[in-house]
Every structure is written in C-alpha cells, then in structure tokens.
Scaffold this motif. Structure first.
Motif, PDB file in Angstrom:
ATOM      1  N   GLU A 164      -8.385  -1.701  -1.266  1.00 23.95           N
ATOM      2  CA  GLU A 164      -7.985  -1.970  -2.722  1.00 23.95           C
ATOM      3  C   GLU A 164      -8.663  -0.836  -3.581  1.00 23.95           C
ATOM      4  OE1 GLU A 164      -8.558  -5.554  -6.203  1.00 23.95           O
ATOM      5  OE2 GLU A 164      -9.054  -5.946  -4.297  1.00 23.95           O
ATOM      6  N   THR A 165      -7.626  -0.406  -4.418  1.00 18.35           N
ATOM      7  CA  THR A 165      -8.148   0.776  -5.204  1.00 18.35           C
ATOM      8  C   THR A 165      -7.484   0.620  -6.708  1.00 18.35           C
ATOM      9  OG1 THR A 165      -6.139   2.336  -4.517  1.00 18.35           O
ATOM     10  CG2 THR A 165      -8.258   2.446  -3.341  1.00 18.35           C
ATOM     11  N   ASP A 166      -7.937   1.459  -7.564  1.00 16.74           N
ATOM     12  CA  ASP A 166      -7.402   1.714  -8.655  1.00 16.74           C
ATOM     13  C   ASP A 166      -5.746   2.144  -8.536  1.00 16.74           C
ATOM     14  OD1 ASP A 166      -7.815   1.952 -12.021  1.00 16.74           O
ATOM     15  OD2 ASP A 166      -6.621   3.582 -11.325  1.00 16.74           O
ATOM     16  N   LYS A 167      -4.935   1.713  -9.446  1.00 15.75           N
ATOM     17  CA  LYS A 167      -3.523   1.976  -9.225  1.00 15.75           C
ATOM     18  C   LYS A 167      -3.270   3.653  -9.331  1.00 15.75           C
ATOM     19  CE  LYS A 167      -1.568   1.360 -13.599  1.00 15.75           C
ATOM     20  NZ  LYS A 167      -0.567   0.616 -14.311  1.00 15.75           N
TER      21      LYS A 167
ATOM     22  N   GLN B 272       2.328  -0.964   0.867  1.00 14.78           N
ATOM     23  CA  GLN B 272       1.487  -0.543  -0.346  1.00 14.78           C
ATOM     24  C   GLN B 272       2.230  -1.029  -1.599  1.00 14.78           C
ATOM     25  OE1 GLN B 272       1.383   3.655  -1.696  1.00 14.78           O
ATOM     26  NE2 GLN B 272      -0.806   3.288  -1.209  1.00 14.78           N
ATOM     27  N   LYS B 273       1.549  -2.116  -2.235  1.00  9.79           N
ATOM     28  CA  LYS B 273       1.858  -2.717  -3.422  1.00  9.79           C
ATOM     29  C   LYS B 273       0.644  -2.527  -4.783  1.00  9.79           C
ATOM     30  CE  LYS B 273       5.042  -5.635  -1.545  1.00  9.79           C
ATOM     31  NZ  LYS B 273       5.829  -6.762  -1.510  1.00  9.79           N
ATOM     32  N   ILE B 274       1.621  -2.439  -5.921  1.00 10.59           N
ATOM     33  CA  ILE B 274       0.622  -2.390  -7.323  1.00 10.59           C
ATOM     34  C   ILE B 274       0.518  -3.656  -7.917  1.00 10.59           C
ATOM     35  CG2 ILE B 274       0.390  -1.356  -9.571  1.00 10.59           C
ATOM     36  CD1 ILE B 274       1.375   1.180  -8.396  1.00 10.59           C
ATOM     37  N   TYR B 275      -0.623  -4.187  -7.976  1.00 20.54           N
ATOM     38  CA  TYR B 275      -0.771  -5.601  -8.845  1.00 20.54           C
ATOM     39  C   TYR B 275      -1.616  -5.277 -10.032  1.00 20.54           C
ATOM     40  CZ  TYR B 275       0.678  -7.422  -4.299  1.00 20.54           C
ATOM     41  OH  TYR B 275       1.268  -7.646  -3.212  1.00 20.54           O
TER      42      TYR B 275
ATOM     43  N   SER C 196      -4.648  -2.668 -10.010  1.00 22.19           N
ATOM     44  CA  SER C 196      -5.009  -2.545  -8.705  1.00 22.19           C
ATOM     45  C   SER C 196      -3.850  -2.113  -7.829  1.00 22.19           C
ATOM     46  CB  SER C 196      -5.569  -3.943  -8.043  1.00 22.19           C
ATOM     47  OG  SER C 196      -6.764  -4.271  -8.930  1.00 22.19           O
ATOM     48  N   LYS C 197      -4.225  -1.412  -6.710  1.00 24.98           N
ATOM     49  CA  LYS C 197      -3.040  -1.099  -5.701  1.00 24.98           C
ATOM     50  C   LYS C 197      -3.752  -1.459  -4.326  1.00 24.98           C
ATOM     51  CE  LYS C 197      -1.424   3.246  -5.525  1.00 24.98           C
ATOM     52  NZ  LYS C 197      -1.225   4.788  -5.532  1.00 24.98           N
TER      53      LYS C 197
ATOM     54  N   THR D 185      -3.285  -0.975  -0.313  1.00 27.51           N
ATOM     55  CA  THR D 185      -2.635  -0.135   0.615  1.00 27.51           C
ATOM     56  C   THR D 185      -3.056  -0.924   1.877  1.00 27.51           C
ATOM     57  OG1 THR D 185      -2.791   1.685  -0.721  1.00 27.51           O
ATOM     58  CG2 THR D 185      -2.398   2.367   1.485  1.00 27.51           C
TER      59      THR D 185
END
Length: 179
Positions: free
Chosen positions: A147-150, A166-169, A172-173, A175
């Motif tokens: 989990e990272t910053d997008k 990989q998805k962006i919420y 958050s991103k 992977t």
C-alpha cells in the motif's frame, strides 16, 4: 474502524491518534481483500509495518491461520496488543516489537501473504521484497500486498516477482506482487 468480514467481522479496531501510522480505511481494506481473496484456507501472514494491525487481523478473520506483526513504535505496539486481545484468539498472533529490517533477519519459515505499507514506500518496498526472497521467507504461492500513495510508481518486477494486480482507492494505491 472495524474488522470488515470473517470470524471477527464487525468488531471494532483501535487506531493510533496523530500521524505516526496511516491506518488502512475499512473501505480500502475490504477492497484489498476482495482483490486477493476474499477468504483463505489457512496460511501465514507477515505484516512488516503493522501500524494498528488491522490488515493482518482482517486476514486471520478471513481464514489465514496465523500472523506475525512487526512494529517499532511503542504507542502503535500498545494499539496492536489491544486489537489482538479483541480477537480473543491471541495465540494466532505474534507481535515483534522491532524495526522491520531487524525482524527480517530473525524470521523463519515461509509466509503466504505479506503486507508492506512502509513510511518510505518505493525504496523500502523493493529492498524488503528482495530480502524476503533472499531469506526464503515466501511460499511458492505467496502474495505481497503493497500500500502506497497513489503517486508512487513501483517497478513491474522485483526479485523475480511481478505485479499481478494494481488499483487506486482515493489517495492510496494497492499493488499485489506474485511469482
């Protein structure tokens, strides 16, 4: 915050006040597990930057056998201990009160699911994946959820593992790396 689903579903999770940790929201946690599971038939979890412990507790709630949670911050450790106590199954959890790098040197056995949400995302994630592989701490079917910053761009491959999903919420991103 609460456990989203599984045997502990609906139970509240404590979180740390302030900016020491960035707890994964219920919405993102639910989406992560829908992406990778959503339920499991046993296995070991490693949460290297555990924060409140929500991700690994959710994984055990959804069928993983046991979890090792690593956290260096004392206040976060107390929150994790309270959240583990809430499960009423403390024997399924091991809290290592140390830095992730030190924990990696002392861990043994293979993990089936690894959560990485480090404070300095890109360089820390790649270095950690390499060490997990080098020390043979991953099962053949292991998934590494980062989990990272997008805005963070992780490489397509790291130590023989590749990005599976990989998805962006929101900000958050998520992977997921697999072999």
């Amino acid at each position: 915050m609460r456990i989203v689903s599984g045997s502990y579903g609906g139970r509240p999770l404590k979180t740390l006040e302030g900016k020491i940790t960035r707890p994964t929201s219920d919405k993102v946690r639910g989406a992560v597990f829908n992406m990778i599971g959503p339920y499991f038939d046993g296995g070991r979890v490693l949460d290297l930057f555990a924060g409140s412990g929500g991700l690994s507790i959710e994984a055990v709630s959804r069928g993983m056998t046991s979890a090792v949670l690593v956290e260096k911050n004392r206040k976060a450790q107390a929150v994790i201990a309270a959240n583990i106590k809430m499960t009423k199954e403390a024997s399924k959890f091991q809290l290592l009160k140390m830095e992730a790098a030190r924990a990696l040197k002392s861990l043994t056995g293979a993990f089936d699911l690894v959560f990485l949400d480090p404070p300095y995302a890109e360089e820390e994630i790649i270095k950690t994946i390499e060490e997990l592989c080098e020390r043979r701490l991953l099962s053949e079917e292991a998934m590494i959820v980062c989990e990272t910053d997008k805005a963070v761009v992780l490489p397509e491959e790291a130590a023989g593992l590749g990005i599976w999903k990989q998805k962006i919420y929101g900000i958050s991103k998520v992977t997921v790396y697999v072999r």
